[in-house]
Write a protein that holds these residues in place. Sequence first.
Motif, PDB file in Angstrom:
ATOM      1  N   LYS A  25       0.438   3.883  16.191  1.00 35.36           N
ATOM      2  CA  LYS A  25       0.389   4.504  17.498  1.00 35.36           C
ATOM      3  C   LYS A  25      -1.046   4.925  17.792  1.00 35.36           C
ATOM      4  CE  LYS A  25       3.246   7.994  19.696  1.00 35.36           C
ATOM      5  NZ  LYS A  25       2.911   9.343  19.870  1.00 35.36           N
ATOM      6  N   HIS A  26      -1.404   4.979  19.059  1.00 32.73           N
ATOM      7  CA  HIS A  26      -2.715   5.537  19.433  1.00 32.73           C
ATOM      8  C   HIS A  26      -2.901   6.890  18.772  1.00 32.73           C
ATOM      9  CE1 HIS A  26      -3.866   3.315  23.384  1.00 32.73           C
ATOM     10  NE2 HIS A  26      -3.710   2.508  22.351  1.00 32.73           N
ATOM     11  N   GLY A  27      -4.091   7.143  18.259  1.00 34.50           N
ATOM     12  CA  GLY A  27      -4.381   8.465  17.693  1.00 34.50           C
ATOM     13  C   GLY A  27      -3.985   8.616  16.238  1.00 34.50           C
ATOM     14  N   THR A  28      -3.312   7.607  15.671  1.00 41.51           N
ATOM     15  CA  THR A  28      -2.903   7.740  14.268  1.00 41.51           C
ATOM     16  C   THR A  28      -4.108   7.538  13.346  1.00 41.51           C
ATOM     17  OG1 THR A  28      -0.769   6.777  14.849  1.00 41.51           O
ATOM     18  CG2 THR A  28      -1.305   6.866  12.503  1.00 41.51           C
ATOM     19  N   PRO A  29      -4.378   8.492  12.429  1.00 38.92           N
ATOM     20  CA  PRO A  29      -5.452   8.284  11.461  1.00 38.92           C
ATOM     21  C   PRO A  29      -4.989   7.256  10.408  1.00 38.92           C
ATOM     22  CG  PRO A  29      -4.410  10.435  11.127  1.00 38.92           C
ATOM     23  CD  PRO A  29      -3.725   9.801  12.283  1.00 38.92           C
ATOM     24  N   ILE A  30      -5.837   6.271  10.134  1.00 43.28           N
ATOM     25  CA  ILE A  30      -5.467   5.195   9.205  1.00 43.28           C
ATOM     26  C   ILE A  30      -6.336   5.313   7.943  1.00 43.28           C
ATOM     27  CG2 ILE A  30      -5.409   2.668   8.891  1.00 43.28           C
ATOM     28  CD1 ILE A  30      -3.354   3.638  10.922  1.00 43.28           C
ATOM     29  N   CYS A  31      -5.693   5.171   6.805  1.00 45.16           N
ATOM     30  CA  CYS A  31      -6.453   5.283   5.558  1.00 45.16           C
ATOM     31  C   CYS A  31      -6.084   4.152   4.598  1.00 45.16           C
ATOM     32  CB  CYS A  31      -6.165   6.629   4.882  1.00 45.16           C
ATOM     33  SG  CYS A  31      -4.486   6.765   4.262  1.00 45.16           S
ATOM     34  N   CYS A  32      -6.907   3.987   3.569  1.00 43.19           N
ATOM     35  CA  CYS A  32      -6.492   3.168   2.444  1.00 43.19           C
ATOM     36  C   CYS A  32      -6.462   4.094   1.234  1.00 43.19           C
ATOM     37  CB  CYS A  32      -7.469   2.016   2.219  1.00 43.19           C
ATOM     38  SG  CYS A  32      -9.133   2.562   1.845  1.00 43.19           S
ATOM     39  N   VAL A  33      -5.849   3.675   0.158  1.00 44.46           N
ATOM     40  CA  VAL A  33      -5.750   4.532  -1.022  1.00 44.46           C
ATOM     41  C   VAL A  33      -6.423   3.821  -2.194  1.00 44.46           C
ATOM     42  CG1 VAL A  33      -4.178   5.710  -2.596  1.00 44.46           C
ATOM     43  CG2 VAL A  33      -3.626   5.570  -0.164  1.00 44.46           C
ATOM     44  N   LYS A  34      -7.459   4.478  -2.762  1.00 39.67           N
ATOM     45  CA  LYS A  34      -8.270   3.854  -3.827  1.00 39.67           C
ATOM     46  C   LYS A  34      -8.406   4.832  -4.986  1.00 39.67           C
ATOM     47  CE  LYS A  34     -10.663   0.307  -2.121  1.00 39.67           C
ATOM     48  NZ  LYS A  34     -10.402  -1.061  -2.525  1.00 39.67           N
ATOM     49  N   PRO A  35      -8.582   4.349  -6.198  1.00 41.26           N
ATOM     50  CA  PRO A  35      -8.878   5.274  -7.301  1.00 41.26           C
ATOM     51  C   PRO A  35     -10.293   5.844  -7.118  1.00 41.26           C
ATOM     52  CG  PRO A  35      -8.692   2.989  -8.087  1.00 41.26           C
ATOM     53  CD  PRO A  35      -8.523   2.949  -6.616  1.00 41.26           C
ATOM     54  N   ASP A  36     -10.427   7.144  -7.360  1.00 39.80           N
ATOM     55  CA  ASP A  36     -11.736   7.771  -7.280  1.00 39.80           C
ATOM     56  C   ASP A  36     -12.628   7.167  -8.360  1.00 39.80           C
ATOM     57  OD1 ASP A  36     -13.021  10.722  -6.299  1.00 39.80           O
ATOM     58  OD2 ASP A  36     -13.760   9.911  -8.217  1.00 39.80           O
ATOM     59  N   PRO A  37     -13.864   6.742  -8.010  1.00 44.73           N
ATOM     60  CA  PRO A  37     -14.711   6.062  -8.985  1.00 44.73           C
ATOM     61  C   PRO A  37     -14.989   6.928 -10.224  1.00 44.73           C
ATOM     62  CG  PRO A  37     -15.887   6.456  -6.910  1.00 44.73           C
ATOM     63  CD  PRO A  37     -14.481   6.858  -6.687  1.00 44.73           C
ATOM     64  N   VAL A  38     -15.005   8.262 -10.066  1.00 44.68           N
ATOM     65  CA  VAL A  38     -15.318   9.136 -11.205  1.00 44.68           C
ATOM     66  C   VAL A  38     -14.061   9.502 -11.979  1.00 44.68           C
ATOM     67  CG1 VAL A  38     -16.422  11.283 -11.938  1.00 44.68           C
ATOM     68  CG2 VAL A  38     -17.249  10.074  -9.871  1.00 44.68           C
ATOM     69  N   THR A  39     -13.050  10.127 -11.261  1.00 44.57           N
ATOM     70  CA  THR A  39     -11.871  10.638 -11.971  1.00 44.57           C
ATOM     71  C   THR A  39     -10.804   9.578 -12.177  1.00 44.57           C
ATOM     72  OG1 THR A  39     -10.818  11.270  -9.913  1.00 44.57           O
ATOM     73  CG2 THR A  39     -12.187  12.947 -10.976  1.00 44.57           C
ATOM     74  N   GLY A  40     -10.844   8.527 -11.384  1.00 40.67           N
ATOM     75  CA  GLY A  40      -9.807   7.501 -11.459  1.00 40.67           C
ATOM     76  C   GLY A  40      -8.533   7.888 -10.727  1.00 40.67           C
ATOM     77  N   LYS A  41      -8.511   9.104 -10.152  1.00 39.90           N
ATOM     78  CA  LYS A  41      -7.328   9.585  -9.430  1.00 39.90           C
ATOM     79  C   LYS A  41      -7.215   8.889  -8.070  1.00 39.90           C
ATOM     80  CE  LYS A  41      -5.276  13.961  -8.159  1.00 39.90           C
ATOM     81  NZ  LYS A  41      -5.641  14.509  -6.888  1.00 39.90           N
ATOM     82  N   LYS A  42      -5.955   8.548  -7.675  1.00 35.12           N
ATOM     83  CA  LYS A  42      -5.768   7.893  -6.377  1.00 35.12           C
ATOM     84  C   LYS A  42      -6.205   8.823  -5.251  1.00 35.12           C
ATOM     85  CE  LYS A  42      -1.450   6.816  -6.681  1.00 35.12           C
ATOM     86  NZ  LYS A  42      -0.146   6.519  -6.129  1.00 35.12           N
ATOM     87  N   THR A  43      -7.048   8.317  -4.348  1.00 35.32           N
ATOM     88  CA  THR A  43      -7.565   9.150  -3.270  1.00 35.32           C
ATOM     89  C   THR A  43      -7.451   8.392  -1.950  1.00 35.32           C
ATOM     90  OG1 THR A  43      -9.198   9.877  -4.858  1.00 35.32           O
ATOM     91  CG2 THR A  43      -9.544  10.567  -2.591  1.00 35.32           C
ATOM     92  N   ALA A  44      -7.093   9.146  -0.884  1.00 36.22           N
ATOM     93  CA  ALA A  44      -7.008   8.519   0.434  1.00 36.22           C
ATOM     94  C   ALA A  44      -8.385   8.492   1.059  1.00 36.22           C
ATOM     95  CB  ALA A  44      -6.050   9.311   1.319  1.00 36.22           C
ATOM     96  N   MET A  45      -8.745   7.367   1.648  1.00 38.20           N
ATOM     97  CA  MET A  45     -10.011   7.292   2.378  1.00 38.20           C
ATOM     98  C   MET A  45      -9.714   6.975   3.845  1.00 38.20           C
ATOM     99  SD  MET A  45     -13.161   4.701   2.018  1.00 38.20           S
ATOM    100  CE  MET A  45     -13.901   5.462   0.599  1.00 38.20           C
ATOM    101  N   LEU A  46     -10.170   7.877   4.723  1.00 35.17           N
ATOM    102  CA  LEU A  46      -9.925   7.700   6.157  1.00 35.17           C
ATOM    103  C   LEU A  46     -10.837   6.607   6.704  1.00 35.17           C
ATOM    104  CD1 LEU A  46      -8.574   8.714   8.801  1.00 35.17           C
ATOM    105  CD2 LEU A  46     -10.448  10.360   9.008  1.00 35.17           C
TER     106      LEU A  46
END
Length: 613
Positions: free
Chosen positions: A503-524
């Motif tokens: 929908k218009h206005g929806t923030p879209i992200c992908c989910v990647k492991p953080d390069p340092v901690t390896g924890k899954k992180t959302a990137m806008l």
Amino acid sequence: LPATTSINKEGKELRSPICCILGHVDTGKTKLLDKIRQTNVQGGEAGGITQQIGATYFPIESIEQKTKVMEQYEKLSYEVPGLLMIDTPGHESFTNLRTRGSSLCNIAILVIDIMHGLEQQTLESIRLLRDRKAPFVVALNKIDRLYDWETIPNNSFRDSLAKQKSSVQAEFENRFTQIKVALAEQGLNSELYFKNPNMSKYVSIVPTSAVTGEGVPDLLWLLLELTQKRMSKQLKYLTDVEATILEVKVVEGLGTTIDVILSNGILHEGDRIILCGMNGPIATNIRALLTPPPARELRIKSEYVHHKEVKAALGVKIAANDLEKAVAGSRLLVVKEDDDEDEMMDDVMEDLTGLLDSVDATGKGVVVQASTLGSLEALLDFLKDMKIPVMSIGLGPVYKRDVMKATTMLDKAKEYAVMLCFDVKVDKEAEQYATEQGIKIFNAEVIYHLFDEFTAYQEKLLEEKRKANEGSAIFPCVLKTLQIINKRNPMIIGVDVTDGMVKHGTPICCVKPDPVTGKKTAMLLGTVASLEVNHESKSSVRKGQTNAGVAMRLDPPSGQQPTWGRHVDEKDGLYSLISRKSIDVLKDPAFRSTVPREDWLLIKKLKTLLDID
Ligand code: GDP
């Protein structure tokens, strides 16, 4: 005044049955009463029919004359002294039908227009009659409007119907059957009165015409039959006073008066009476007992006949001090020598205080105001069924102080900052104050209408809230990249909606492991600025809506701008970036109903993916 009681075969003293008429507007309630009132021309002196206060009295002689034509069908017996018909038809009938403390109405006539069938106020009346367990018959009125109906004035319905053409009989049968079915849908078994197999299980239907008088003999006969045979106990004359206030009225020269139906006992001038008042019990003395002048004597309008005493059953106007706050629909008690006045005051106030049980304990709800105790009770019953909470109740006209009660809801629960009023006047100042404060006053004469208006208003409020919160309401979606169209400034991606809705206005992200901690992180990646399907602009696209790809243009986020190919590429799933707050917004009543079930399931999945508690 005519004699108001009679002695029956068993030597019992009987009073007149009290009858009230209700039904949808324009079904012919007034006309039917008028027709019954009319003296039979051939018979000459049908006399004795008297206009009383709020009621018409039909002495048994006049009923005998009007029901003569029934002789060929039924055995006739006349035991009661007459019939007292409350002649304030319409919504005022609510006054007369109370759950407790009122013997005002022994039998009711529900009028239905044969050409229109069941209408809104018919349904409301049925509901009321059923809730109050009030015995009633149906007058199926306006039979003269059946095509080609041949009139025999004042005839019995049975004879008139037998003499109609077969096409008329067929139309009658057809309409009657439809109405019977409609009544069955309301949970009522019904049958033509002379075919009724069981009077306590089936409602009797009497076809009538208030214009030609046909069916009126049948109706009167049935009313007598039902009351004499089935209610002789209730009709036994009692010396204890039973009386109900129909209306509180200011009369020039008399001050505030009350119109009362006396169903049992005797009232005397000077009697001490106790009434339920708006602000507490009222104790006062009867100054005058008044009835209208006989019709034949032309006097000036305001002049009444004074009585030293009156005996049940009849309608009478009472003049006394301190009646201004008297509550219509409440009982009237007479203090006798050894009576405890305080106890009686508590007792009579129960009529009003008993209704306070309907007020919601949480203090949240609408303010309700009605004209009489009976109508207030009916309205409260209805709101309870509709699960609309009530914060406060009131009787009589709406003043500023009543509106003020509703204003306390503005902060607590705006959707309840309303007044639901049934058949009352709204004071000018109160109206103005309500407008200033943003309090909606709904005032209707049909309870259903109040409910409809209230629900429409609530929907409007929700719509406004949706508009205001549109930005923070994030619908869930999962997108698959088909093709990158423009890598940045702006980022444009060709996607397929694999789940939910973009929908218009929806923030879209992908989910990647953080390069340092390896924890899954959302990137806008950005918020949706436009959507196009086959070069056609869309405000939203739901899964399955199109086979073609969706060209999605993103407005970049304010901080770091991700680069296609470095931070994100075709292999990454794309998601709505939902948050605790955005989920709460969707849970609000304003949005809840607009979110389909599968979206809630998707939100659950995204919550796990994005690690939201
Ligand atoms: P109320 O609102 O129920 O009191 O209805 P009224 O008694 O005012 O009647 C409404 C309209 O229907 C008036 O125009 C009456 O003349 C008409 N009406 C009432 N009863 C009959 C009837 O039996 N036959 C016909 N043809 N018209 C009727």
